[in-house]
Design a protein around this motif. Sequence first.
Motif, mmCIF file in Angstrom:
data_model
loop_
_atom_site.group_PDB
_atom_site.id
_atom_site.type_symbol
_atom_site.label_atom_id
_atom_site.label_comp_id
_atom_site.label_asym_id
_atom_site.label_seq_id
_atom_site.Cartn_x
_atom_site.Cartn_y
_atom_site.Cartn_z
ATOM 1 N N LEU A 256 15.352 -101.806 -84.891
ATOM 2 C CA LEU A 256 15.365 -102.428 -83.572
ATOM 3 C C LEU A 256 13.996 -103.040 -83.317
ATOM 4 O O LEU A 256 12.980 -102.341 -83.307
ATOM 5 C CB LEU A 256 15.678 -101.389 -82.495
ATOM 6 C CG LEU A 256 15.803 -101.918 -81.070
ATOM 7 C CD1 LEU A 256 17.020 -102.830 -80.925
ATOM 8 C CD2 LEU A 256 15.889 -100.766 -80.070
ATOM 9 N N LEU A 257 13.959 -104.366 -83.105
ATOM 10 C CA LEU A 257 12.695 -105.054 -82.831
ATOM 11 C C LEU A 257 12.434 -105.064 -81.331
ATOM 12 O O LEU A 257 13.273 -105.539 -80.555
ATOM 13 C CB LEU A 257 12.753 -106.495 -83.356
ATOM 14 C CG LEU A 257 12.919 -106.687 -84.862
ATOM 15 C CD1 LEU A 257 12.837 -108.170 -85.211
ATOM 16 C CD2 LEU A 257 11.870 -105.898 -85.642
ATOM 17 N N PRO A 258 11.275 -104.565 -80.893
ATOM 18 C CA PRO A 258 10.963 -104.555 -79.464
ATOM 19 C C PRO A 258 10.563 -105.943 -78.962
ATOM 20 O O PRO A 258 9.997 -106.749 -79.702
ATOM 21 C CB PRO A 258 9.784 -103.584 -79.372
ATOM 22 C CG PRO A 258 9.113 -103.680 -80.711
ATOM 23 C CD PRO A 258 10.226 -103.911 -81.703
ATOM 24 N N ASN A 259 10.904 -106.205 -77.706
ATOM 25 C CA ASN A 259 10.526 -107.463 -77.040
ATOM 26 C C ASN A 259 11.053 -108.693 -77.776
ATOM 27 O O ASN A 259 10.394 -109.737 -77.833
ATOM 28 C CB ASN A 259 8.997 -107.558 -76.901
ATOM 29 C CG ASN A 259 8.406 -106.340 -76.230
ATOM 30 O OD1 ASN A 259 8.901 -105.886 -75.206
ATOM 31 N ND2 ASN A 259 7.359 -105.786 -76.816
ATOM 32 N N VAL A 260 12.239 -108.566 -78.319
ATOM 33 C CA VAL A 260 12.864 -109.649 -79.080
ATOM 34 C C VAL A 260 14.284 -109.851 -78.569
ATOM 35 O O VAL A 260 14.997 -108.889 -78.288
ATOM 36 C CB VAL A 260 12.880 -109.316 -80.588
ATOM 37 C CG1 VAL A 260 13.800 -110.258 -81.354
ATOM 38 C CG2 VAL A 260 11.468 -109.402 -81.162
ATOM 39 N N GLY A 261 14.692 -111.133 -78.458
ATOM 40 C CA GLY A 261 16.051 -111.463 -78.077
ATOM 41 C C GLY A 261 16.925 -111.645 -79.306
ATOM 42 O O GLY A 261 17.008 -110.757 -80.160
ATOM 43 N N HIS A 262 17.524 -112.830 -79.404
ATOM 44 C CA HIS A 262 18.483 -113.126 -80.477
ATOM 45 C C HIS A 262 17.836 -113.865 -81.646
ATOM 46 O O HIS A 262 18.524 -114.234 -82.596
ATOM 47 C CB HIS A 262 19.615 -113.981 -79.879
ATOM 48 C CG HIS A 262 20.829 -114.125 -80.743
ATOM 49 N ND1 HIS A 262 21.638 -113.045 -81.081
ATOM 50 C CD2 HIS A 262 21.399 -115.209 -81.329
ATOM 51 C CE1 HIS A 262 22.646 -113.478 -81.831
ATOM 52 N NE2 HIS A 262 22.521 -114.781 -82.011
ATOM 53 N N MET A 263 16.519 -114.104 -81.560
ATOM 54 C CA MET A 263 15.855 -115.008 -82.505
ATOM 55 C C MET A 263 14.624 -114.365 -83.132
ATOM 56 O O MET A 263 13.519 -114.889 -83.066
ATOM 57 C CB MET A 263 15.468 -116.304 -81.789
ATOM 58 C CG MET A 263 16.634 -117.057 -81.180
ATOM 59 S SD MET A 263 17.685 -117.851 -82.412
ATOM 60 C CE MET A 263 16.726 -119.326 -82.717
ATOM 61 N N GLY A 264 14.830 -113.219 -83.770
ATOM 62 C CA GLY A 264 13.692 -112.514 -84.355
ATOM 63 C C GLY A 264 12.878 -113.352 -85.310
ATOM 64 O O GLY A 264 11.659 -113.195 -85.406
ATOM 65 N N MET A 265 13.532 -114.275 -86.014
ATOM 66 C CA MET A 265 12.807 -115.104 -86.985
ATOM 67 C C MET A 265 11.816 -116.045 -86.308
ATOM 68 O O MET A 265 10.847 -116.485 -86.929
ATOM 69 C CB MET A 265 13.781 -115.889 -87.871
ATOM 70 C CG MET A 265 14.596 -116.963 -87.191
ATOM 71 S SD MET A 265 15.845 -116.317 -86.066
ATOM 72 C CE MET A 265 16.802 -115.322 -87.194
ATOM 73 N N LEU A 266 12.037 -116.361 -85.034
ATOM 74 C CA LEU A 266 11.111 -117.197 -84.274
ATOM 75 C C LEU A 266 10.264 -116.378 -83.304
ATOM 76 O O LEU A 266 9.114 -116.728 -83.043
ATOM 77 C CB LEU A 266 11.882 -118.271 -83.487
ATOM 78 C CG LEU A 266 12.646 -119.309 -84.309
ATOM 79 C CD1 LEU A 266 13.362 -120.293 -83.385
ATOM 80 C CD2 LEU A 266 11.715 -120.066 -85.248
ATOM 81 N N GLU A 267 10.822 -115.289 -82.791
ATOM 82 C CA GLU A 267 10.110 -114.498 -81.778
ATOM 83 C C GLU A 267 9.137 -113.493 -82.395
ATOM 84 O O GLU A 267 8.084 -113.221 -81.818
ATOM 85 C CB GLU A 267 11.125 -113.755 -80.901
ATOM 86 C CG GLU A 267 12.014 -114.668 -80.066
ATOM 87 C CD GLU A 267 13.083 -113.904 -79.325
ATOM 88 O OE1 GLU A 267 12.827 -113.475 -78.185
ATOM 89 O OE2 GLU A 267 14.193 -113.727 -79.885
#
Length: 266
Positions: A239-250
């Motif tokens: 689970l990535l914190p402070n991330v929406g649907h775009m982990g590769m960009l966020e």
Amino acid sequence: MKKRIQLRNGKRIAYEEEGTGGTPIVLLHGFCGSSAYWNRVLPLLGKTRHVIAVDLAGHGDSSAPEPNEAYTIEKFAEELSMLVEEWGFERIHLFGHSLGGYVALAFAEQYADKLQSFGLIHSTPFPDDEAAQQNRNKGAESIRSNGIEPFIKALVPKLFAPENLKSMPDQVALAKEIGLATDPNGAIQTLRAMRDRKDRLHVLQESQLPVLLLAGDQDQVIAPAKTFVVEKAQVQQVLLPNVGHMGMLEAPQDLVDAMVKFVESL
């Protein structure tokens, strides 16, 4: 530099490639995306691994379906199988973002012998419910009637965590730019393919392959609970914190760290 290859079915598939070493890692983007979604990930992964980001049919520089050519998630997976054969790879690690995750599951169901592992990145094995199916139909009608621009302008803000939507204007603008370049008929046919996709929870439950399930804690499109649906020894959950649907960009570095840790654990 983008490369292009012609499949035996006559379709052109474009892709970006970096690095060497180990079993190749293949990345599939989400709906109205392209290999450019991974432009912050490729150089990081490419430092130690052979990595390829594909433009799915109807997206990026790959061939779009003909006006009356119906597309299915299974067809996306079939074309990826052809692509792997053209590359001459025995096996790959396959990571699919959103739509790409649906394709990865179909690939794992039909072509498991070509996989060393696979992963769902902000994706789910569940099919659309009735409300989601109706939204796919509305989206297709909107694109047909009004073109793709209004659809993309409404879609992209939902893809980012609220705080990142404000703090990452360049990445938001990039997502819009990529989306606006999507072939309208490709988008329509892909909406229909997603609308009609099968429930593939059984693939995660029954597969003997290692699986990475990765979600963003602020994903407004696919909630983490719809990603983290299987718990067993060969499944890793991140689970990535402070991330929406775009982990590769966020949060590209966090995403790469999770991928590398998963692959190296095998």
